[in-house]
Design a protein around this motif. Sequence first.
Motif, PDB file in Angstrom:
ATOM      1  N   THR A   1       0.831  -1.203   0.000  1.00 26.03           N
ATOM      2  CA  THR A   1       0.000   0.000   0.000  1.00 26.03           C
ATOM      3  C   THR A   1       0.863   1.250   0.000  1.00 26.03           C
ATOM      4  N   LEU A   2       1.930   1.216   0.784  1.00 27.31           N
ATOM      5  CA  LEU A   2       2.832   2.364   0.842  1.00 27.31           C
ATOM      6  C   LEU A   2       3.507   2.595  -0.510  1.00 27.31           C
ATOM      7  N   ARG A   3       3.873   1.501  -1.181  1.00 27.56           N
ATOM      8  CA  ARG A   3       4.511   1.639  -2.496  1.00 27.56           C
ATOM      9  C   ARG A   3       3.549   2.267  -3.512  1.00 27.56           C
TER      10      ARG A   3
ATOM     11  N   PRO B   1       4.943   8.754  -5.609  1.00 24.06           N
ATOM     12  CA  PRO B   1       5.992   9.394  -4.793  1.00 24.06           C
ATOM     13  C   PRO B   1       5.417  10.315  -3.731  1.00 24.06           C
ATOM     14  N   GLY B   2       4.229   9.975  -3.237  1.00 20.39           N
ATOM     15  CA  GLY B   2       3.609  10.799  -2.209  1.00 20.39           C
ATOM     16  C   GLY B   2       4.354  10.743  -0.896  1.00 20.39           C
ATOM     17  N   ILE B   3       3.854  11.502   0.055  1.00 15.45           N
ATOM     18  CA  ILE B   3       4.475  11.606   1.378  1.00 15.45           C
ATOM     19  C   ILE B   3       3.668  10.745   2.336  1.00 15.45           C
ATOM     20  N   ALA B   4       4.225   9.638   2.765  1.00 18.22           N
ATOM     21  CA  ALA B   4       3.489   8.732   3.648  1.00 18.22           C
ATOM     22  C   ALA B   4       4.468   7.969   4.525  1.00 18.22           C
ATOM     23  N   VAL B   5       3.975   7.504   5.674  1.00 19.60           N
ATOM     24  CA  VAL B   5       4.824   6.807   6.639  1.00 19.60           C
ATOM     25  C   VAL B   5       3.971   5.816   7.420  1.00 19.60           C
ATOM     26  N   VAL B   6       4.596   4.721   7.836  1.00 18.05           N
ATOM     27  CA  VAL B   6       3.954   3.774   8.747  1.00 18.05           C
ATOM     28  C   VAL B   6       4.624   3.915  10.100  1.00 18.05           C
ATOM     29  N   THR B   7       3.829   4.123  11.138  1.00 19.44           N
ATOM     30  CA  THR B   7       4.367   4.216  12.491  1.00 19.44           C
ATOM     31  C   THR B   7       3.568   3.295  13.411  1.00 19.44           C
ATOM     32  N   ASN B   8       4.164   2.955  14.550  1.00 21.50           N
ATOM     33  CA  ASN B   8       3.366   2.335  15.598  1.00 21.50           C
ATOM     34  C   ASN B   8       2.888   3.428  16.544  1.00 21.50           C
ATOM     35  N   ARG B   9       2.149   3.060  17.573  1.00 22.24           N
ATOM     36  CA  ARG B   9       1.514   4.057  18.435  1.00 22.24           C
ATOM     37  C   ARG B   9       2.521   4.875  19.234  1.00 22.24           C
TER      38      ARG B   9
ATOM     39  N   GLU C   1      -3.873  12.678   6.795  1.00 23.51           N
ATOM     40  CA  GLU C   1      -4.933  11.663   6.804  1.00 23.51           C
ATOM     41  C   GLU C   1      -4.342  10.398   7.414  1.00 23.51           C
ATOM     42  N   THR C   2      -4.979   9.887   8.453  1.00 24.40           N
ATOM     43  CA  THR C   2      -4.463   8.727   9.173  1.00 24.40           C
ATOM     44  C   THR C   2      -5.335   7.509   8.918  1.00 24.40           C
ATOM     45  N   LEU C   3      -4.719   6.440   8.454  1.00 25.87           N
ATOM     46  CA  LEU C   3      -5.404   5.171   8.221  1.00 25.87           C
ATOM     47  C   LEU C   3      -5.021   4.225   9.351  1.00 25.87           C
TER      48      LEU C   3
ATOM     49  N   GLN D   1      -0.718  -0.130  14.566  1.00 26.53           N
ATOM     50  CA  GLN D   1       0.069   0.750  13.704  1.00 26.53           C
ATOM     51  C   GLN D   1      -0.877   1.663  12.934  1.00 26.53           C
ATOM     52  N   GLN D   2      -0.292   2.599  12.196  1.00 26.78           N
ATOM     53  CA  GLN D   2      -1.089   3.499  11.379  1.00 26.78           C
ATOM     54  C   GLN D   2      -0.284   3.954  10.170  1.00 26.78           C
ATOM     55  N   VAL D   3      -1.000   4.206   9.084  1.00 23.85           N
ATOM     56  CA  VAL D   3      -0.406   4.826   7.903  1.00 23.85           C
ATOM     57  C   VAL D   3      -0.835   6.284   7.906  1.00 23.85           C
ATOM     58  N   VAL D   4       0.136   7.182   7.859  1.00 25.45           N
ATOM     59  CA  VAL D   4      -0.163   8.612   7.821  1.00 25.45           C
ATOM     60  C   VAL D   4       0.237   9.144   6.455  1.00 25.45           C
ATOM     61  N   VAL D   5      -0.720   9.754   5.770  1.00 23.82           N
ATOM     62  CA  VAL D   5      -0.494  10.332   4.447  1.00 23.82           C
ATOM     63  C   VAL D   5      -0.535  11.852   4.593  1.00 23.82           C
ATOM     64  N   PHE D   6       0.470  12.526   4.042  1.00 22.45           N
ATOM     65  CA  PHE D   6       0.576  13.978   4.132  1.00 22.45           C
ATOM     66  C   PHE D   6       0.265  14.584   2.760  1.00 22.45           C
ATOM     67  N   LEU D   7      -0.676  15.522   2.736  1.00 26.24           N
ATOM     68  CA  LEU D   7      -1.124  16.140   1.492  1.00 26.24           C
ATOM     69  C   LEU D   7      -0.846  17.638   1.528  1.00 26.24           C
ATOM     70  N   PRO D   8      -0.264  18.195   0.469  1.00 24.69           N
ATOM     71  CA  PRO D   8      -0.024  19.641   0.446  1.00 24.69           C
ATOM     72  C   PRO D   8      -1.319  20.419   0.656  1.00 24.69           C
ATOM     73  N   ALA D   9      -1.266  21.427   1.516  1.00 25.07           N
ATOM     74  CA  ALA D   9      -2.459  22.211   1.834  1.00 25.07           C
ATOM     75  C   ALA D   9      -2.639  23.396   0.902  1.00 25.07           C
ATOM     76  N   ASP D  10      -1.629  23.740   0.099  1.00 25.14           N
ATOM     77  CA  ASP D  10      -1.752  24.867  -0.810  1.00 25.14           C
ATOM     78  C   ASP D  10      -0.761  24.699  -1.957  1.00 25.14           C
ATOM     79  N   GLU D  11      -0.875  25.563  -2.958  1.00 25.54           N
ATOM     80  CA  GLU D  11      -0.038  25.470  -4.146  1.00 25.54           C
ATOM     81  C   GLU D  11       1.429  25.744  -3.818  1.00 25.54           C
ATOM     82  N   GLN D  12       1.676  26.638  -2.892  1.00 24.77           N
ATOM     83  CA  GLN D  12       3.057  26.930  -2.506  1.00 24.77           C
ATOM     84  C   GLN D  12       3.738  25.675  -1.970  1.00 24.77           C
ATOM     85  N   THR D  13       3.021  24.881  -1.200  1.00 19.88           N
ATOM     86  CA  THR D  13       3.586  23.647  -0.661  1.00 19.88           C
ATOM     87  C   THR D  13       3.807  22.624  -1.763  1.00 19.88           C
ATOM     88  N   VAL D  14       2.893  22.559  -2.725  1.00 21.34           N
ATOM     89  CA  VAL D  14       3.081  21.650  -3.863  1.00 21.34           C
ATOM     90  C   VAL D  14       4.414  21.943  -4.546  1.00 21.34           C
ATOM     91  N   LEU D  15       4.691  23.208  -4.803  1.00 22.12           N
ATOM     92  CA  LEU D  15       5.937  23.596  -5.473  1.00 22.12           C
ATOM     93  C   LEU D  15       7.147  23.311  -4.586  1.00 22.12           C
TER      94      LEU D  15
END
Length: 280
Positions: A114-116, A120-128, A240-242, A249-263
């Motif tokens: 799932t992570l793959r 090339p998004g921003i995501a991580v698997v962590t434990n509690r 967004e936390t799955l 454990q949890q999968v955390v996905v990080f999404l740009p909040a604005d266009e400046q962050t996308v760039l």
Amino acid sequence: MGTPLGDFIRAKRDSVQPESLGLPDRGRRRSPGLRRLDLATRAGVSVEYLTRIEQGRDRNPSVPILNALADALSLDPTERSHMRYLAKITGGECPTQTRPAPPRRDVRPSVLETLRLLEPGIAVVTNRLGDILARTSGFESVTGGTGLLDAETDFPNLTRYVFTDPRAREFFADWDDIADQQAFDLWLGPSVESSEWLTAELASVAGPDFTGRLNRHVVPQRGVLRLKHPAGQELRLLRETLDLSSDDQQVVVFLPADEQTVLAVERLRRQPLGRLRAIS
């Protein structure tokens, strides 16, 4: 000796201003917040019983009592859920004589796949407890050079980084909020014992910044994550936390909040990158 539940109720009582609940101002007092008598009256319990709960002499209050206390303190849904969780672990606590075992750190193959797919998004698997178990190249891009992934052990830990690495205070623009979140999340660990495994290590090196937050039971507000990357990029990310409850454990996905962050993320991605790593 207090209990997590008793500490939480006492901390919330101290943080409530009587006038916010429509109670009269009774003048100066030695401690802030709501008087024990006022809370007991609003909840319909005796002062003696409330004292026993706060001091840890009653570890098993009934569900109606918990609901009455939650109503009397005007807790929001998240705070109510946290109080129920603390009641559960308080009632089941027992002293341990040996060092608790560390939490699980292996990641299921399907979770890694799932992570793959998120590359090339921003995501991580962590434990509690904040151990970084696997991450995408995008996560490495936005954290590279911050010290987060430079742990001497095989298990970088976000909680340890936040409280013990000075670079974290520069990286996280809202460090106080992040510190509150990491301390609070230890209460969501897979067990009391697993949380003790980390807190036993952290308490001696992180000091009151850590122990004070852990014992305050402040339910954090998780807004936009603001990062100041050492390369000069400023990022604003949504999270967004799955939840992987069966794995703690949890999968955390990080999404740009604005266009400046996308760039900004694109500029960081153009730097030399690593590859997806699974730590087990």
